[in-house]
Design a protein around this motif. Sequence first.
Motif, PDB file in Angstrom:
ATOM      1  N   LEU A   8       7.551  -3.575  10.880  1.00 19.26           N
ATOM      2  CA  LEU A   8       6.473  -4.398  11.438  1.00 19.26           C
ATOM      3  C   LEU A   8       5.248  -4.126  10.578  1.00 19.26           C
ATOM      4  N   ASP A   9       4.759  -5.172   9.937  1.00 25.08           N
ATOM      5  CA  ASP A   9       3.859  -5.038   8.800  1.00 25.08           C
ATOM      6  C   ASP A   9       2.583  -5.851   8.986  1.00 25.08           C
ATOM      7  N   PHE A  10       1.578  -5.553   8.157  1.00 31.05           N
ATOM      8  CA  PHE A  10       0.387  -6.393   8.030  1.00 31.05           C
ATOM      9  C   PHE A  10      -0.033  -6.181   6.579  1.00 31.05           C
ATOM     10  N   SER A  11       0.167  -7.205   5.755  1.00 26.07           N
ATOM     11  CA  SER A  11       0.153  -6.969   4.302  1.00 26.07           C
ATOM     12  C   SER A  11      -1.088  -6.268   3.764  1.00 26.07           C
ATOM     13  N   PRO A  12      -2.339  -6.526   4.285  1.00 24.46           N
ATOM     14  CA  PRO A  12      -3.478  -5.824   3.678  1.00 24.46           C
ATOM     15  C   PRO A  12      -3.612  -4.358   4.095  1.00 24.46           C
ATOM     16  N   SER A  13      -2.816  -3.899   5.055  1.00 23.01           N
ATOM     17  CA  SER A  13      -2.996  -2.537   5.570  1.00 23.01           C
ATOM     18  C   SER A  13      -2.504  -1.480   4.580  1.00 23.01           C
ATOM     19  N   PRO A  14      -3.392  -0.528   4.195  1.00 23.99           N
ATOM     20  CA  PRO A  14      -2.950   0.545   3.295  1.00 23.99           C
ATOM     21  C   PRO A  14      -1.915   1.462   3.952  1.00 23.99           C
ATOM     22  N   PHE A  15      -1.937   1.518   5.292  1.00 26.56           N
ATOM     23  CA  PHE A  15      -0.939   2.330   5.989  1.00 26.56           C
ATOM     24  C   PHE A  15       0.449   1.679   5.855  1.00 26.56           C
ATOM     25  N   ALA A  16       0.475   0.347   6.021  1.00 22.93           N
ATOM     26  CA  ALA A  16       1.748  -0.364   5.877  1.00 22.93           C
ATOM     27  C   ALA A  16       2.246  -0.316   4.439  1.00 22.93           C
ATOM     28  N   MET A  17       1.306  -0.351   3.479  1.00 21.44           N
ATOM     29  CA  MET A  17       1.715  -0.292   2.058  1.00 21.44           C
ATOM     30  C   MET A  17       2.532   0.956   1.767  1.00 21.44           C
ATOM     31  N   LYS A  18       2.096   2.112   2.374  1.00 22.18           N
ATOM     32  CA  LYS A  18       2.826   3.367   2.165  1.00 22.18           C
ATOM     33  C   LYS A  18       4.286   3.225   2.582  1.00 22.18           C
ATOM     34  N   ALA A  19       4.498   2.599   3.765  1.00 23.17           N
ATOM     35  CA  ALA A  19       5.866   2.452   4.275  1.00 23.17           C
ATOM     36  C   ALA A  19       6.682   1.537   3.363  1.00 23.17           C
ATOM     37  N   ARG A  20       6.061   0.416   2.920  1.00 20.19           N
ATOM     38  CA  ARG A  20       6.760  -0.510   2.008  1.00 20.19           C
ATOM     39  C   ARG A  20       7.175   0.177   0.709  1.00 20.19           C
ATOM     40  N   HIS A  52       0.060   3.465  20.510  1.00 19.79           N
ATOM     41  CA  HIS A  52      -1.062   3.074  19.646  1.00 19.79           C
ATOM     42  C   HIS A  52      -1.176   1.553  19.453  1.00 19.79           C
ATOM     43  N   LYS A  53      -0.078   0.825  19.667  1.00 22.54           N
ATOM     44  CA  LYS A  53      -0.061  -0.639  19.479  1.00 22.54           C
ATOM     45  C   LYS A  53      -0.501  -1.039  18.073  1.00 22.54           C
ATOM     46  N   LYS A  54      -0.117  -0.236  17.068  1.00 19.87           N
ATOM     47  CA  LYS A  54      -0.543  -0.470  15.689  1.00 19.87           C
ATOM     48  C   LYS A  54       0.645  -0.605  14.753  1.00 19.87           C
ATOM     49  N   ILE A  55       0.421  -1.329  13.659  1.00 19.92           N
ATOM     50  CA  ILE A  55       1.404  -1.311  12.572  1.00 19.92           C
ATOM     51  C   ILE A  55       1.027  -0.175  11.628  1.00 19.92           C
ATOM     52  N   PRO A  56       1.888   0.305  10.742  1.00 24.89           N
ATOM     53  CA  PRO A  56       3.278  -0.086  10.611  1.00 24.89           C
ATOM     54  C   PRO A  56       4.173   0.600  11.654  1.00 24.89           C
ATOM     55  N   VAL A  57       5.249  -0.111  12.012  1.00 25.40           N
ATOM     56  CA  VAL A  57       6.317   0.507  12.801  1.00 25.40           C
ATOM     57  C   VAL A  57       7.614   0.272  12.047  1.00 25.40           C
ATOM     58  N   LYS A  63      15.577   1.931  16.851  1.00 28.70           N
ATOM     59  CA  LYS A  63      14.705   3.040  17.277  1.00 28.70           C
ATOM     60  C   LYS A  63      13.422   3.061  16.450  1.00 28.70           C
ATOM     61  N   PRO A  64      12.238   3.100  17.124  1.00 24.39           N
ATOM     62  CA  PRO A  64      10.973   3.013  16.395  1.00 24.39           C
ATOM     63  C   PRO A  64      10.469   4.359  15.848  1.00 24.39           C
ATOM     64  N   VAL A  65       9.880   4.292  14.663  1.00 26.14           N
ATOM     65  CA  VAL A  65       9.127   5.424  14.096  1.00 26.14           C
ATOM     66  C   VAL A  65       7.730   4.882  13.798  1.00 26.14           C
ATOM     67  N   CYS A  66       6.684   5.581  14.286  1.00 30.58           N
ATOM     68  CA  CYS A  66       5.298   5.122  14.150  1.00 30.58           C
ATOM     69  C   CYS A  66       4.459   6.132  13.366  1.00 30.58           C
ATOM     70  N   GLU A  67       3.306   5.685  12.899  1.00 29.75           N
ATOM     71  CA  GLU A  67       2.339   6.464  12.109  1.00 29.75           C
ATOM     72  C   GLU A  67       2.838   6.616  10.664  1.00 29.75           C
ATOM     73  N   SER A  68       2.040   6.083   9.731  1.00 29.06           N
ATOM     74  CA  SER A  68       2.528   5.900   8.356  1.00 29.06           C
ATOM     75  C   SER A  68       3.036   7.174   7.675  1.00 29.06           C
ATOM     76  N   ASN A  69       2.317   8.298   7.820  1.00 28.53           N
ATOM     77  CA  ASN A  69       2.794   9.513   7.133  1.00 28.53           C
ATOM     78  C   ASN A  69       4.089  10.037   7.753  1.00 28.53           C
ATOM     79  N   ILE A  70       4.252   9.816   9.066  1.00 22.38           N
ATOM     80  CA  ILE A  70       5.484  10.223   9.743  1.00 22.38           C
ATOM     81  C   ILE A  70       6.632   9.300   9.315  1.00 22.38           C
ATOM     82  N   ILE A  71       6.322   8.008   9.151  1.00 26.06           N
ATOM     83  CA  ILE A  71       7.321   7.055   8.661  1.00 26.06           C
ATOM     84  C   ILE A  71       7.792   7.453   7.256  1.00 26.06           C
ATOM     85  N   VAL A  72       6.833   7.790   6.374  1.00 24.10           N
ATOM     86  CA  VAL A  72       7.195   8.160   5.003  1.00 24.10           C
ATOM     87  C   VAL A  72       8.104   9.394   5.004  1.00 24.10           C
ATOM     88  N   GLN A  73       7.795  10.400   5.843  1.00 20.60           N
ATOM     89  CA  GLN A  73       8.644  11.592   5.907  1.00 20.60           C
ATOM     90  C   GLN A  73      10.022  11.245   6.467  1.00 20.60           C
TER      91      GLN A  73
END
Lengths: 185, 185
Positions: A8-20, A52-57, A63-73
Motif C-alpha cells: 500500500l503505497d503513496f508515490s511521493p512518500s519517502p517512507f514508501a520509497m524505502k519499501a519499494r 497509525h492508518k498510514k502508508i506504507p503497509v 499479513k500486514p507489516v507497518c512502519e517503513s524501517n520495520i518493513i525494510v528489516q
Amino acid sequence: MAEEVILLDFSPSPFAMKARIALREKGVHFDLREEEILSNKSPLLLQMNPVHKKIPVLIHNGKPVCESNIIVQYIDETWGPESPLLPSDPYERACARFWADYVDKKIFPAGQAAWLSTGEDQEAAKKEFIKGFKTLNGCSIEEECPKLVGWAKRCMQRESVAKSLPDQHKVYDLMSEFRKKLQAQ
Amino acid sequence: MAEEVILLDFSPSPFAMKARIALREKGVHFDLREEEILSNKSPLLLQMNPVHKKIPVLIHNGKPVCESNIIVQYIDETWGPESPLLPSDPYERACARFWADYVDKKIFPAGQAAWLSTGEDQEAAKKEFIKGFKTLNGCSIEEECPKLVGWAKRCMQRESVAKSLPDQHKVYDLMSEFRKKLQAQ
C-alpha cells in the motif's frame, strides 16, 4: 503456494520509497496499490494499519507489516539472503539502523516543517533541515554535503532506486497543492 | 581479551531501563554509569553520542551504540543466542518491533506531556495517554488494560527487570523537581 505481496503505497512518500527499493533490491514481485492518502484512505489500509492508518503497509500472504524501517528489516529477513540490505556485522548493522532512525527523526520532520510553514518559522525550519543534512554528511547539499550527494548519485544508478522514486516535478506539484489546502484551513 | 561494556544511564529513564533489562537477560557484566542528565552531561556522553547527546549509550570495547531499540537489537545480536530477546520468526519479530516503536512514538510522548503540562492541555494529554495504553492492550491500567497489567506483573517477576527498574517514589520525587524547574522558567 504462490506468494502474495502487496504494497500500500503513496508515490511521493519517502517512507514508501524505502519499501519499494527494498523489494526491488531483493527481486520480489509485488502488487503496488497507490492510496489516496490525503483524501480517501482505502478500507484495506484502515483494516491493515488500524493503529497509525498510514502508508506504507506491506501485506505478505494477507499479513500486514507497518512502519517503513520495520518493513525494510522484514524484507531483509524474509527474502534473498544472498543480497542483504544491512551489513552482516552487528555493530555496523547498529550504525545503519542509527542513521535510518536519524533521517526519520531529524531530517524528515525538519523538511516537512520547512515546506509547510511560512515566514520566520520557515527560515528556522530551513536552518534545522540543513543542519540535519550536515550532521548526516559527517562534516561541514552539492557544495555543503559532497559525500552525501555522491552516495545519492550512486544510489540513483541502481534500477531498484531509479524505478522507485517518483518524478520530482510531479512531487513538487502535488506538495504545492497540499500546502495550499493546509494554508486555506 | 576481556570485554569492556559500559552503559551511560539515568535510572528513571524508561529508555535506559530497556538497555539494563536486555543486558541482564543476556547475563552480560557491565559498568553502569549514572549521568546527571538534567544538569551536567559528562564529556564521555557528549563524545559518545554527539548527535543526540542523550542516554542510554552502550559502549562496547570503546565503540558506542545509541538509541534504546537499536541498543536492544545490538545486545540481542551480540550476546547469548541461546536466550533471544526477539522471536525467531521474521513476522513475529516485525510485530515486536512495531509495538516497541509504538510505545516510543505514542505512549512516552503522551505520558511526558501529561506530566509536564497543566490545565486543559494536561487533561487532553491524559486522555491521549490512556488511549495509547488501550490500543496497546488490544481492546478496551488495572481495570482498563488487564492483559497489559498481567504482562507487566509477569515481567516484574524476572530478576533482569526487577533489578533494572528504579524505586517508583524516587522517580516521582525527581520528576516533581524537574517539573517545578520547567514551570519556573
